[in-house]
Design a protein around this motif. Structure first.
Motif, mmCIF file in Angstrom:
data_model
loop_
_atom_site.group_PDB
_atom_site.id
_atom_site.type_symbol
_atom_site.label_atom_id
_atom_site.label_comp_id
_atom_site.label_asym_id
_atom_site.label_seq_id
_atom_site.Cartn_x
_atom_site.Cartn_y
_atom_site.Cartn_z
ATOM 1 N N ILE A 223 -7.438 52.269 -10.061
ATOM 2 C CA ILE A 223 -8.482 51.400 -9.505
ATOM 3 C C ILE A 223 -8.479 50.043 -10.212
ATOM 4 O O ILE A 223 -8.594 48.994 -9.571
ATOM 5 N N LEU A 224 -8.336 50.059 -11.527
ATOM 6 C CA LEU A 224 -8.330 48.813 -12.291
ATOM 7 C C LEU A 224 -7.151 47.932 -11.885
ATOM 8 O O LEU A 224 -7.291 46.716 -11.743
ATOM 9 N N ARG A 225 -5.980 48.540 -11.689
ATOM 10 C CA ARG A 225 -4.805 47.761 -11.277
ATOM 11 C C ARG A 225 -4.995 47.199 -9.871
ATOM 12 O O ARG A 225 -4.580 46.072 -9.580
ATOM 13 N N LEU A 226 -5.642 47.979 -9.004
ATOM 14 C CA LEU A 226 -5.896 47.511 -7.638
ATOM 15 C C LEU A 226 -6.836 46.308 -7.644
ATOM 16 O O LEU A 226 -6.611 45.326 -6.922
ATOM 17 N N VAL A 227 -7.892 46.367 -8.460
ATOM 18 C CA VAL A 227 -8.829 45.245 -8.568
ATOM 19 C C VAL A 227 -8.124 44.015 -9.115
ATOM 20 O O VAL A 227 -8.324 42.891 -8.645
ATOM 21 N N GLN A 228 -7.277 44.215 -10.102
ATOM 22 C CA GLN A 228 -6.560 43.088 -10.701
ATOM 23 C C GLN A 228 -5.624 42.424 -9.685
ATOM 24 O O GLN A 228 -5.516 41.188 -9.632
ATOM 25 N N LYS A 229 -4.971 43.227 -8.860
ATOM 26 C CA LYS A 229 -4.103 42.672 -7.814
ATOM 27 C C LYS A 229 -4.921 41.869 -6.817
ATOM 28 O O LYS A 229 -4.492 40.822 -6.341
ATOM 29 N N PHE A 230 -6.110 42.388 -6.494
ATOM 30 C CA PHE A 230 -6.978 41.674 -5.565
ATOM 31 C C PHE A 230 -7.359 40.301 -6.120
ATOM 32 O O PHE A 230 -7.339 39.297 -5.404
ATOM 33 N N LEU A 231 -7.701 40.257 -7.408
ATOM 34 C CA LEU A 231 -8.114 39.001 -8.031
ATOM 35 C C LEU A 231 -6.983 37.981 -8.073
ATOM 36 O O LEU A 231 -7.227 36.780 -8.070
ATOM 37 N N ARG A 232 -5.757 38.462 -8.092
ATOM 38 C CA ARG A 232 -4.597 37.565 -8.200
ATOM 39 C C ARG A 232 -3.867 37.367 -6.877
ATOM 40 O O ARG A 232 -2.808 36.743 -6.845
ATOM 41 N N SER A 233 -4.425 37.890 -5.800
ATOM 42 C CA SER A 233 -3.716 37.888 -4.517
ATOM 43 C C SER A 233 -3.643 36.523 -3.849
ATOM 44 O O SER A 233 -2.793 36.289 -2.995
ATOM 45 N N GLY A 234 -4.551 35.608 -4.225
ATOM 46 C CA GLY A 234 -4.578 34.308 -3.581
ATOM 47 C C GLY A 234 -5.399 34.334 -2.299
ATOM 48 O O GLY A 234 -5.848 35.391 -1.846
ATOM 49 N N VAL A 235 -5.575 33.177 -1.686
ATOM 50 C CA VAL A 235 -6.362 33.062 -0.451
ATOM 51 C C VAL A 235 -5.647 32.151 0.539
ATOM 52 O O VAL A 235 -4.793 31.348 0.171
ATOM 53 N N MET A 236 -6.013 32.301 1.823
ATOM 54 C CA MET A 236 -5.493 31.431 2.886
ATOM 55 C C MET A 236 -6.598 30.473 3.299
ATOM 56 O O MET A 236 -7.689 30.896 3.658
ATOM 57 N N GLU A 237 -6.325 29.177 3.207
ATOM 58 C CA GLU A 237 -7.276 28.157 3.629
ATOM 59 C C GLU A 237 -6.627 27.270 4.670
ATOM 60 O O GLU A 237 -5.667 26.562 4.376
ATOM 61 N N ASN A 238 -7.130 27.354 5.921
ATOM 62 C CA ASN A 238 -6.569 26.592 7.038
ATOM 63 C C ASN A 238 -5.073 26.838 7.193
ATOM 64 O O ASN A 238 -4.290 25.921 7.445
ATOM 65 N N GLY A 239 -4.688 28.108 7.024
ATOM 66 C CA GLY A 239 -3.298 28.479 7.215
ATOM 67 C C GLY A 239 -2.391 28.194 6.038
ATOM 68 O O GLY A 239 -1.182 28.423 6.107
ATOM 69 N N VAL A 240 -2.967 27.706 4.933
ATOM 70 C CA VAL A 240 -2.169 27.369 3.748
ATOM 71 C C VAL A 240 -2.522 28.330 2.615
ATOM 72 O O VAL A 240 -3.698 28.530 2.305
#
Length: 233
Positions: A13-30
């Motif tokens: 679970i901790l590794r999954l949360v850490q991956k989520f925090l580092r996954s990045g985001v999409m803003e206007n397709g970027v």
């Protein structure tokens, strides 16, 4: 992650949360990498905020402050301006130990008479109504569904009812004083539908497409959710 690890022992679970925090985001397709904090709008961001800000809750409670918090939005209620200033200083100190800071734009000391915004409302001693940003958000949704070049069809009524019901059930709570706002929004919404039907905006169309016609078509109104005994399912 330290705050999460204090509550969760499962390494997966901790590794999954850490991956989520580092996954990045999409803003206007970027794609943009995540370098700090939680991705805004992420499904577990409110949960992570609650885990971290639980420390703030306990420390405010120990100091006998009256407060309410929802995710990262909170209000501390005080008896005087001096006490409020002390509370503000204390909150800043606590957040600093968590590596956080208050938003300068959204933080202020005010009175219940003047009112303040919280969770979509403007709350004050004389009214509890939709704040301007909430009104604009509702109108933007309606505009998207009632563009003049669209056809006036039954499916439009179904789509509008979803927006109307969701807005009315939230802002039409028993403590709210939104009825006058609801009446104006209902009138504005019907105007949008008349423009959609006749492909123009003209006052005489009010007589060609009367309010009772909308009711027969099954169109809900925001105001009806304020009436005693109205169906709110």
């Amino acid at each position: 992650m330290k705050a999460v690890a204090a509550e969760v022992a499962d390494g997966n679970i901790l590794r999954l949360v850490q991956k989520f925090l580092r996954s990045g985001v999409m803003e206007n397709g970027v794609f943009k990498p995540t370098t700090i904090g939680t991705p805004q709008g992420g499904v577990i961001s409110p949960l992570l905020a609650n885990i971290v800000l639980n420390q703030l809750d306990w420390q405010l409670h120990e100091r006998d402050f009256n407060f309410v918090r929802y995710a990262d939005d909170f209000v501390v209620v005080c008896h005087s301006k001096t006490q409020a200033e002390g509370a503000l200083h204390f909150v800043r100190q606590v957040l600093a130990t968590l590596g956080l800071q208050l938003s300068a734009e959204e933080t202020r000391i005010t009175t219940f008479g003047k009112g303040y915004s919280f969770l979509g409302f403007v709350l004050s001693s004389h009214s509890r109504r939709m704040r301007p940003k909430s009104l604009q958000k509702f109108k933007d949704k309606i505009r998207t569904l009632t563009m003049r070049h669209y056809n006036f069809e039954s499916k439009v009524i179904v789509q509008l009812n979803r927006v109307i019901r969701g807005t009315a059930l939230y802002f039409g709570a028993s403590f709210s004083t939104c009825r006058r706002q609801f009446l104006k929004l209902d009138s504005w919404l019907r105007m949008r539908l008349r423009c959609m039907k006749f492909k123009r905006k003209q006052h005489s169309d009010n007589y060609r497409l009367r309010n009772r016609t909308f009711y027969k078509l099954g169109l809900l109104s925001l105001e009806q959710f304020c009436l005693p005994g109205s169906a709110k399912a």
